[in-house]
Design a protein around this motif. Structure first.
Motif, PDB file in Angstrom:
ATOM      1  N   ILE A 374      14.517   4.918   3.334  1.00 51.75           N
ATOM      2  CA  ILE A 374      13.301   4.375   2.744  1.00 51.75           C
ATOM      3  C   ILE A 374      12.472   3.888   3.922  1.00 51.75           C
ATOM      4  O   ILE A 374      12.842   2.941   4.608  1.00 51.75           O
ATOM      5  CB  ILE A 374      13.615   3.220   1.767  1.00 51.75           C
ATOM      6  N   ASP A 375      11.357   4.549   4.179  1.00 53.88           N
ATOM      7  CA  ASP A 375      10.600   4.304   5.404  1.00 53.88           C
ATOM      8  C   ASP A 375       9.686   3.095   5.225  1.00 53.88           C
ATOM      9  O   ASP A 375       8.695   3.141   4.501  1.00 53.88           O
ATOM     10  CB  ASP A 375       9.782   5.548   5.750  1.00 53.88           C
ATOM     11  N   VAL A 376      10.056   1.994   5.911  1.00 52.60           N
ATOM     12  CA  VAL A 376       9.314   0.735   5.862  1.00 52.60           C
ATOM     13  C   VAL A 376       9.280   0.136   7.270  1.00 52.60           C
ATOM     14  O   VAL A 376      10.104   0.505   8.111  1.00 52.60           O
ATOM     15  CB  VAL A 376       9.993  -0.257   4.884  1.00 52.60           C
ATOM     16  N   PRO A 377       8.359  -0.776   7.595  1.00 57.68           N
ATOM     17  CA  PRO A 377       7.289  -1.289   6.752  1.00 57.68           C
ATOM     18  C   PRO A 377       6.051  -0.392   6.714  1.00 57.68           C
ATOM     19  O   PRO A 377       5.163  -0.605   5.915  1.00 57.68           O
ATOM     20  CB  PRO A 377       6.961  -2.631   7.403  1.00 57.68           C
ATOM     21  N   GLY A 378       5.973   0.599   7.624  1.00 58.65           N
ATOM     22  CA  GLY A 378       4.875   1.561   7.567  1.00 58.65           C
ATOM     23  C   GLY A 378       5.185   2.679   6.596  1.00 58.65           C
ATOM     24  O   GLY A 378       6.203   2.672   5.900  1.00 58.65           O
ATOM     25  N   HIS A 379       4.276   3.662   6.498  1.00 55.67           N
ATOM     26  CA  HIS A 379       4.489   4.837   5.641  1.00 55.67           C
ATOM     27  C   HIS A 379       4.711   4.454   4.174  1.00 55.67           C
ATOM     28  O   HIS A 379       5.499   5.096   3.474  1.00 55.67           O
ATOM     29  CB  HIS A 379       5.678   5.654   6.158  1.00 55.67           C
ATOM     30  N   CYS A 380       4.024   3.439   3.696  1.00 54.96           N
ATOM     31  CA  CYS A 380       4.288   2.912   2.354  1.00 54.96           C
ATOM     32  C   CYS A 380       3.110   3.083   1.388  1.00 54.96           C
ATOM     33  O   CYS A 380       3.003   2.344   0.408  1.00 54.96           O
ATOM     34  CB  CYS A 380       4.671   1.433   2.441  1.00 54.96           C
ATOM     35  N   HIS A 381       2.246   4.060   1.622  1.00 58.15           N
ATOM     36  CA  HIS A 381       1.091   4.236   0.734  1.00 58.15           C
ATOM     37  C   HIS A 381       1.543   4.480  -0.706  1.00 58.15           C
ATOM     38  O   HIS A 381       1.018   3.847  -1.640  1.00 58.15           O
ATOM     39  CB  HIS A 381       0.233   5.396   1.217  1.00 58.15           C
ATOM     40  N   ALA A 382       2.492   5.382  -0.922  1.00 60.26           N
ATOM     41  CA  ALA A 382       2.944   5.690  -2.285  1.00 60.26           C
ATOM     42  C   ALA A 382       3.566   4.462  -2.933  1.00 60.26           C
ATOM     43  O   ALA A 382       3.313   4.164  -4.109  1.00 60.26           O
ATOM     44  CB  ALA A 382       3.926   6.854  -2.271  1.00 60.26           C
ATOM     45  N   LEU A 383       4.375   3.728  -2.185  1.00 63.14           N
ATOM     46  CA  LEU A 383       5.007   2.518  -2.718  1.00 63.14           C
ATOM     47  C   LEU A 383       3.940   1.517  -3.144  1.00 63.14           C
ATOM     48  O   LEU A 383       4.042   0.893  -4.211  1.00 63.14           O
ATOM     49  CB  LEU A 383       5.939   1.930  -1.654  1.00 63.14           C
ATOM     50  N   GLN A 384       2.908   1.364  -2.337  1.00 59.46           N
ATOM     51  CA  GLN A 384       1.876   0.382  -2.654  1.00 59.46           C
ATOM     52  C   GLN A 384       1.003   0.814  -3.832  1.00 59.46           C
ATOM     53  O   GLN A 384       0.454  -0.038  -4.532  1.00 59.46           O
ATOM     54  CB  GLN A 384       1.026   0.118  -1.416  1.00 59.46           C
ATOM     55  N   GLN A 385       0.863   2.130  -4.050  1.00 54.41           N
ATOM     56  CA  GLN A 385       0.153   2.567  -5.240  1.00 54.41           C
ATOM     57  C   GLN A 385       0.927   2.187  -6.496  1.00 54.41           C
ATOM     58  O   GLN A 385       0.343   1.873  -7.535  1.00 54.41           O
ATOM     59  CB  GLN A 385      -0.065   4.090  -5.201  1.00 54.41           C
ATOM     60  N   ALA A 386       2.257   2.197  -6.385  1.00 51.89           N
ATOM     61  CA  ALA A 386       3.094   1.858  -7.526  1.00 51.89           C
ATOM     62  C   ALA A 386       3.227   0.353  -7.723  1.00 51.89           C
ATOM     63  O   ALA A 386       3.316  -0.135  -8.857  1.00 51.89           O
ATOM     64  CB  ALA A 386       4.480   2.494  -7.346  1.00 51.89           C
ATOM     65  N   ILE A 387       3.263  -0.412  -6.633  1.00 51.68           N
ATOM     66  CA  ILE A 387       3.421  -1.873  -6.711  1.00 51.68           C
ATOM     67  C   ILE A 387       2.278  -2.497  -5.909  1.00 51.68           C
ATOM     68  O   ILE A 387       2.451  -2.958  -4.773  1.00 51.68           O
ATOM     69  CB  ILE A 387       4.789  -2.322  -6.165  1.00 51.68           C
ATOM     70  N   PRO A 388       1.085  -2.559  -6.459  1.00 52.68           N
ATOM     71  CA  PRO A 388      -0.087  -2.989  -5.676  1.00 52.68           C
ATOM     72  C   PRO A 388      -0.083  -4.457  -5.280  1.00 52.68           C
ATOM     73  O   PRO A 388      -0.781  -4.837  -4.337  1.00 52.68           O
ATOM     74  CB  PRO A 388      -1.265  -2.660  -6.596  1.00 52.68           C
TER      75      PRO A 388
END
Length: 660
Positions: A374-388
């Motif tokens: 799970i690529d964090v803390p960067g590369h999280c655009h999709a995650l942030q669309q789901a949990i804004p």
């Protein structure tokens, strides 16, 4: 329905990309936008002739014709863009998917052919490069990776198949796994068959004294014996024997099935891996299982499963169903638009927990441990669309990743970040019994969190006023080009270190090893005894990190990133930012050249990496991955003094590919 012809052209002399739309129908077309995606990015500073650049997100671009424009029957609209994120180098760099979006909300998909290059084009290369088996080979048997001791002689009649005779639970389990493997890879060949169908007896014995993955194969005129101390060792002995049989069966003029002799073998490295990015392009369960089977046939024992990135989230998490409801899909009008060649339709997918358990169990059966990422803390655009609500509500301005995603990093100053991370990680740990979790940590932009009051306050507390004030000045400064990992000493690096230290301690408390890309070393805060790093930049960087005490898996982009093209030629598919590498160059590459003895003590092994940006076309996957995957497998298994390109290439054509 309108009939349209869509063509794209790269103009290297002008560093410009031209897209043309011709109306082949009888009616005029108006009120539309041209949307396309591929591997290329259109920079925020790009200019267009013949229209304007509208919305962009990483590899997705909208192009607008002039106001009031009407595309009459027989007419062509051409728009030329100057200011791409990188110059196009290969036919896969251009638009791979395109469509028209109309003012009424409807869409029309366009047939998209490979981008042409001004100044000459050869036919785009696709599919595995042929490696014909020669009439004469340097060795009597066909095996990849090559064993460390081969002393065989004579020619037995090639048996129709192998009858496996076991003497205990481990031998039986190895025989069952091998039978399942060859049925998956070579279903009609009958490699395992009963004595009633002419199978040659193969006796499997568990015997003490071998290393964990070591084995011995002994040939005699009427039977074969395989001995090892572990189930995996017995299984690998069967894989070697299966390769010997296939070589002798399919190319009897070149390879023999020995009448007598011995093969004794043990791997050079303990970690022999493949990384697969399933976020940029999605691969179904059947594809993953066949890929695992191919890894086992190459005696690779680690599968690094890259399950999240900016473009998608691919793993079911019960606590946050929006991760897959939103983050697993892209298309016109969705939270994530078409990217990397996908069209307006909803496309994508994710792995259910049931599917993951099945895949993990299958991998373990054939000697492969699976490491989720799970690529964090960067590369999280999709995650942030789901949990804004992970974003600081007072954050202002924007920063951009090297791939062109805005504000794509989890905020290390927010307690909500750790609540979500720990919940996700607990569910992942339950799914992956190897208890090694990779958390990415790569390519955090140097401007990350520069507009977040919460992050700046935290930075002031840990780094002082000067660091916080310097970081605040990076707000709205475009930082998505060049030096994506050059953040050492910056406010972004300090905040990332805060995040990594806390997440790594959580994983350690759960009994897990933490994996990271080499950027996880920023700040030098993670526990080196409970962490390993993947060194992707070059051998020198990996050596330096090993010298600092980090446990290293070496996967340098210039040789082991299998999305890199074979050559700089336009007709080759793939990327080029790390250079090009032919199968021979990949085979010859020394991943620990110049390492000291002390540095080698920190070497876990090697890993091939597949990044999926150009892999929408699965024939491109085959061309890029095979036989370079086998070349890396041999580097991980075979002692350097036993390597031979001429011997390897003589057998490479016998190795299975994923699709062809």
């Amino acid at each position: 329905m309108p009939t349209l012809d869509f063509e794209t052209l790269w103009l290297p002399a002008e560093q410009a990309y031209s897209l043309s739309l011709k109306n082949l129908g009888t009616g005029a077309i108006r009120g539309f936008r041209l949307c396309f995606s591929g591997s290329c990015q259109v920079d925020a500073t790009a200019v267009a002739e013949g229209g304007t650049v509208g919305r962009t997100l990483s590899t997705f671009t909208e192009l607008l014709p002039p106001e009031g424009f009407v595309l009459e029957p027989g007419a062509t609209w051409t728009i030329t863009i100057k200011g791409l994120g990188f110059a196009l180098q290969h036919w896969t760099d251009g638009a791979r998917g395109a469509y028209l979006a109309f003012d009424d909300g409807s869409t029309l998909a366009l047939t998209t052919s490979p981008t042409q290059r001004m100044g000459g084009n050869a036919a785009p290369k696709r599919g595995v490069e042929p490696f014909p088996v020669p009439a004469n080979a340097p060795v009597p048997v066909s095996v990849i990776p090559w064993p460390n001791h081969v002393a065989v002689s004579g020619r037995n009649a090639v048996p129709p198949g192998l009858t496996l005779v076991t003497d205990g639970a481990k031998a039986t389990a190895a025989a069952t796994a091998f039978t399942r493997l060859v049925e998956a890879l070579f279903a009609v060949e009958g490699i395992v068959r009963p004595a009633e169908e002419g199978g040659m007896p193969v006796h499997l014995h568990r015997r003490d004294g071998f290393a964990a993955e070591a084995y011995e194969v002994t040939f005699s005129p009427g039977s074969v014996t395989i001995a090892a101390s572990t189930e995996t060792g017995l299984f690998y002995g069967l894989v070697t024997l299966g390769q010997v049989l296939r070589g002798a069966r399919h190319f009897p003029q070149t390879y023999s099935f020995p009448a007598e002799g011995r093969i004794a073998d043990v791997p050079a490295m303990g970690w022999r891996g493949l990384h697969l990015d399933v976020a940029r392009q999605f691969y179904g369960e059947a594809e993953i299982k066949r890929l695992l089977a191919i890894l086992a046939w190459n005696k690779l024992n680690r599968f690094h499963w890259h399950l999240s990135d900016d473009e998608a989230w691919r793993v079911e998490i019960d606590a946050y169903t929006a991760l897959t409801e939103v983050g697993a899909w892209r298309g016109h009008g969705l939270a994530i638009p078409p990217l990397l060649g996908t069209g307006p339709e909803r496309s994508g997918g994710y792995y259910t927990k049931a599917a993951i358990r099945e895949i993990v169990a299958y991998g373990r059966e054939i000697g492969i441990e699976i490491v989720p990422e799970i690529d964090v803390p960067g590369h999280c655009h999709a995650l942030q669309q789901a949990i804004p609500d992970l974003r600081d509500p007072q954050e202002k301005g924007s920063y951009f990743s090297v791939q062109g995603f805005p504000d794509n990093c989890l905020n290390p100053a927010r307690e909500k970040t750790y609540e979500v991370m720990e919940t996700i990680l607990r569910e992942l740990i339950e799914l992956f019994p190897f208890r090694t979790i990779h958390i990415g940590a790569d390519e955090v932009p140097i401007g990350a969190w520069s507009g977040s009051p919460e992050a700046l306050a935290k930075l002031r507390a840990i780094g002082g006023d000067a660091m916080a004030e310097a970081h605040a000045k990076r707000l709205n400064v475009i930082t998505n080009t060049h030096g994506a990992d050059a953040i050492e000493g910056s406010g972004a690096a300090a905040l990332q270190a805060l995040f990594l230290e806390r997440v790594q301690k959580f994983l350690a408390a759960e009994g897990c090893i933490t994996g990271g890309w080499q950027e996880a070393a920023h700040g030098n805060v993670i526990d080196k005894e409970a962490t390993y790093l993947c060194g992707w930049r070059d051998v020198a960087v990996s050596a330096a990190l090993a010298g600092e005490g980090y446990s290293m898996v070496v996967c340098p982009g210039q040789a082991y990133y299998l999305d890199m093209a074979h050559s700089p030629d336009w007709d080759e598919p793939g990327a080029s930012w790390a250079g090009a590498s032919t199968p021979e160059a990949t085979y010859a590459f020394d991943p620990i050249a110049g390492w000291s003895a002390a540095q080698k003590e920190k070497l876990r092994g090697v890993q091939a990496c597949i990044w999926s940006e150009p892999m929408l076309d699965r024939a491109v996957f085959d061309r890029l991955v095979f036989p370079r995957l086998s070349a890396i497998a041999e580097t991980g298994w075979t002692q350097p003094e036993h390597k031979s390109w001429e011997r390897f290439r003589a057998s490479a054509g016998l190795m299975p590919a994923l699709y062809s």
